[in-house]
Design an enzyme around this catalytic site. Structure first.
Site, mmCIF file in Angstrom:
data_model
loop_
_atom_site.group_PDB
_atom_site.id
_atom_site.type_symbol
_atom_site.label_atom_id
_atom_site.label_comp_id
_atom_site.label_asym_id
_atom_site.label_seq_id
_atom_site.Cartn_x
_atom_site.Cartn_y
_atom_site.Cartn_z
ATOM 1 N N LYS A 27 -4.169 -7.851 -4.981
ATOM 2 C CA LYS A 27 -2.905 -7.525 -4.304
ATOM 3 C C LYS A 27 -2.906 -8.141 -2.910
ATOM 4 C CE LYS A 27 -0.992 -3.480 -4.698
ATOM 5 N NZ LYS A 27 -0.787 -2.000 -4.691
ATOM 6 N N LYS A 84 6.197 1.373 0.754
ATOM 7 C CA LYS A 84 5.793 0.130 0.112
ATOM 8 C C LYS A 84 4.285 -0.064 0.244
ATOM 9 C CE LYS A 84 9.745 -1.225 -1.351
ATOM 10 N NZ LYS A 84 10.248 0.154 -1.351
ATOM 11 N N ASP A 85 3.724 -0.801 -0.712
ATOM 12 C CA ASP A 85 2.293 -1.069 -0.703
ATOM 13 C C ASP A 85 1.854 -1.724 0.594
ATOM 14 O OD1 ASP A 85 1.265 -0.850 -3.812
ATOM 15 O OD2 ASP A 85 3.369 -1.439 -3.647
ATOM 16 N N LYS A 86 0.626 -1.426 1.007
ATOM 17 C CA LYS A 86 0.063 -2.110 2.174
ATOM 18 C C LYS A 86 -0.351 -3.527 1.795
ATOM 19 C CE LYS A 86 -3.533 -1.912 5.696
ATOM 20 N NZ LYS A 86 -4.505 -1.071 6.426
#
Length: 374
Positions: A27, A84-86
Site C-alpha cells: 500500500k 482514508k488510509d494512511k
C-alpha cells in the site's frame, strides 16, 4: 455460544473457493490510490470552504493537523466524509470555516496539496460521500496467476462480494473489538468519547463479521453438501432447506430477514422471498446485517433469520442498551471494474468503485485469499 477472547483473532470465510494466489502487494502511493466521490454537488454558497485534498502516506487526522497548524482552524471545526488510509495516495474532501480561506494562500506541504476548493452551506459529516474509486497494482504476477486473478475479479464483478469490515476497523493488534466489549462490561474506562465509541463500534463490527461469515458458510454448504447433512447441521425443516436450495445465486437470502434498498434506502422485512430474490438479482436490494444496539431494525420473530442471528448475538443482547444499533449491507457490489495485465512487467492492475462503507482490502483478500495488512 459466541464467546470472545482477547487473544482470539476471528478469520471470516471467503465466498470464493480457490487456493491462495502468491503476488506482491504494497500500500504505497504508486500502487494503491483512493479517490473519494462526494454524495452531492457543492452549492457554491454558504459559510463553509470545501477543500479537495490529495495526500500521500498521511492519515486523515494527520492531514487535518497540518491544515490546522497552517490555517489556525481548530480540529473540531473541520469536517470530512470518511477516514482514508494512511498508506497510499488518497484524495478526499475536507470542510472548514470559510473565514479562514485567506490563510491557505501560501499553503505548501511535501505530502499534501489542495487540488481545488468549493463553497458550501454545510459542514461535511461522516457518511456524506457516495463512495470511493480504487486503483490497485499487484506485482510479481505470473501468467497463470494473472488468469486466476481475472477469473476471481470477474466472478466478484458479476455476483458481488461479502461486505466484511476490514482489518483497519480492529486496530494494529486486532483487539479493538475486545476493548470495546470490556468498556461495555464496565471493566475498561476511556475518557475520550470518540475513542470509546470507536472501540465499541469495533465490537459491533466483529459480531457483524461473525454473522456474515456464518451466512457465507450456509451459502457454501447448501451448494456442497446433501440435504440430510445441511438439515442436521443447521436444524432446518424441509421447507427451510428447500427455500435455500432452490436459489440459484451464491449468497442465499432468508425468509424473515431484514433487507434494504441498494445502495441507499430503507430497511424492510423479507416477507415474499420469491419476489425479493428477483430484486436481489437485479441489485435493487440486498440483505442487511445487524450492528447490535438500540433502534436497530429487527428481523421477523420466529423466522430462520432470527434463529441464525441469535446464534451470534444472543450472548451480547444485554449490552444493547449501551449502543446505538443499525443495519449494514451483508452483500455488496463493485462498479466501473477494469482489469489489465502487463506481462512484461508482471504487473496486474485492478480498478473499481465501491459504495461508502465497503473496503477495497476485503475485495483484494477475497481475490487473493491472503491477509492484507497496512
Amino acid at each position: 455460544m459466541c464467546i470472545m477472547e482477547k487473544n482470539t483473532i476471528f478469520k471470516p470465510l471467503y465466498a470464493l473457493n480457490h487456493s491462495p494466489i502468491n503476488v506482491y502487494f504494497s500500500k504505497n502511493s504508486n500502487d494503491f490510490v483512493v479517490r473519494e466521490k462526494p454524495l452531492y454537488d457543492f452549492s457554491g454558497k454558504g459559510e463553509h470552504l470545501i477543500l479537495h485534498i490529495q495526500k500521500k502516506d498521511l492519515s486523515t487526522s494527520e492531514a487535518l493537523r497540518i491544515l490546522s497548524e497552517q490555517t489556525g482552524v481548530k480540529m473540531r471545526d473541520f469536517g470530512y466524509c470518511g477516514l482514508k488510509d494512511k498508506q497510499g495516495l488518497t484524495t478526499q474532501y475536507i470542510s472548514m470555516p470559510k473565514k479562514f480561506e485567506g490563510n491557505l494562500k501560501n499553503f505548501q506541504h511535501e505530502k499534501m496539496k489542495i487540488l481545488e476548493n468549493f463553497i458550501h452551506d454545510n459542514k461535511l459529516r461522516i457518511g456524506h460521500l457516495k463512495g470511493n474509486s480504487f486503483f490497485i497494482r499487484l506485482k510479481k504476477v505470473s501468467n497463470i496467476d494473472a488468469l486466476k486473478i481475472k477469473q476471481a475479479f470477474d466472478t466478484l464483478k458479476n455476483q458481488g462480494f461479502a461486505n466484511y469490515f476490514g482489518y483497519q476497523r480492529f486496530g494494529k493488534f486486532q483487539d479493538n473489538f475486545y476493548q470495546g466489549l470490556e468498556i461495555l462490561r464496565g471493566k475498561k474506562n476511556i475518557k475520550n468519547k470518540k475513542i470509546q465509541d470507536f472501540l465499541i463500534s469495533a465490537f459491533q463490527s466483529e459480531l457483524f463479521n461473525k454473522y456474515l461469515s456464518k451466512r457465507i458458510e450456509i451459502s457454501r454448504f447448501i451448494e456442497e453438501f446433501n440435504e440430510k447433512e445441511v438439515r442436521e447441521i443447521y436444524m432446518l425443516d424441509k421447507q427451510e432447506y428447500k427455500s435455500l436450495k432452490e436459489q440459484k445465486q451464491f449468497f442465499k437470502l432468508l425468509q424473515g430477514e431484514v433487507l434494504g434498498h441498494y445502495p441507499f434506502g430503507k430497511c424492510f422485512i423479507c416477507e415474499n422471498l420469491q419476489d425479493e430474490l428477483e430484486r436481489f438479482m437485479q441489485r435493487d436490494i440486498s440483505a442487511m446485517g445487524l450492528l447490535l444496539g438500540m433502534k436497530a431494525y429487527e428481523c421477523q420473530i420466529g423466522s430462520l433469520a432470527q434463529k441464525i442471528e441469535s446464534e451470534i448475538f444472543l450472548d451480547f443482547y444485554e449490552y444493547k442498551i449501551k449502543m446505538q444499533g443499525s443495519r449494514r449491507f451483508l452483500w455488496s457490489y463493485m462498479q466501473d471494474c477494469k482489469y489489465y495485465y502487463d506481462e512484461e512487467k508482471a504487473h496486474c492492475i485492478l480498478e473499481f468503485f465501491l459504495q461508502k462503507g465497503s473496503y477495497a482490502t476485503i475485495v483484494l483478500e477475497e481475490i487473493l485469499h491472503i491477509d492484507i495488512q497496512g
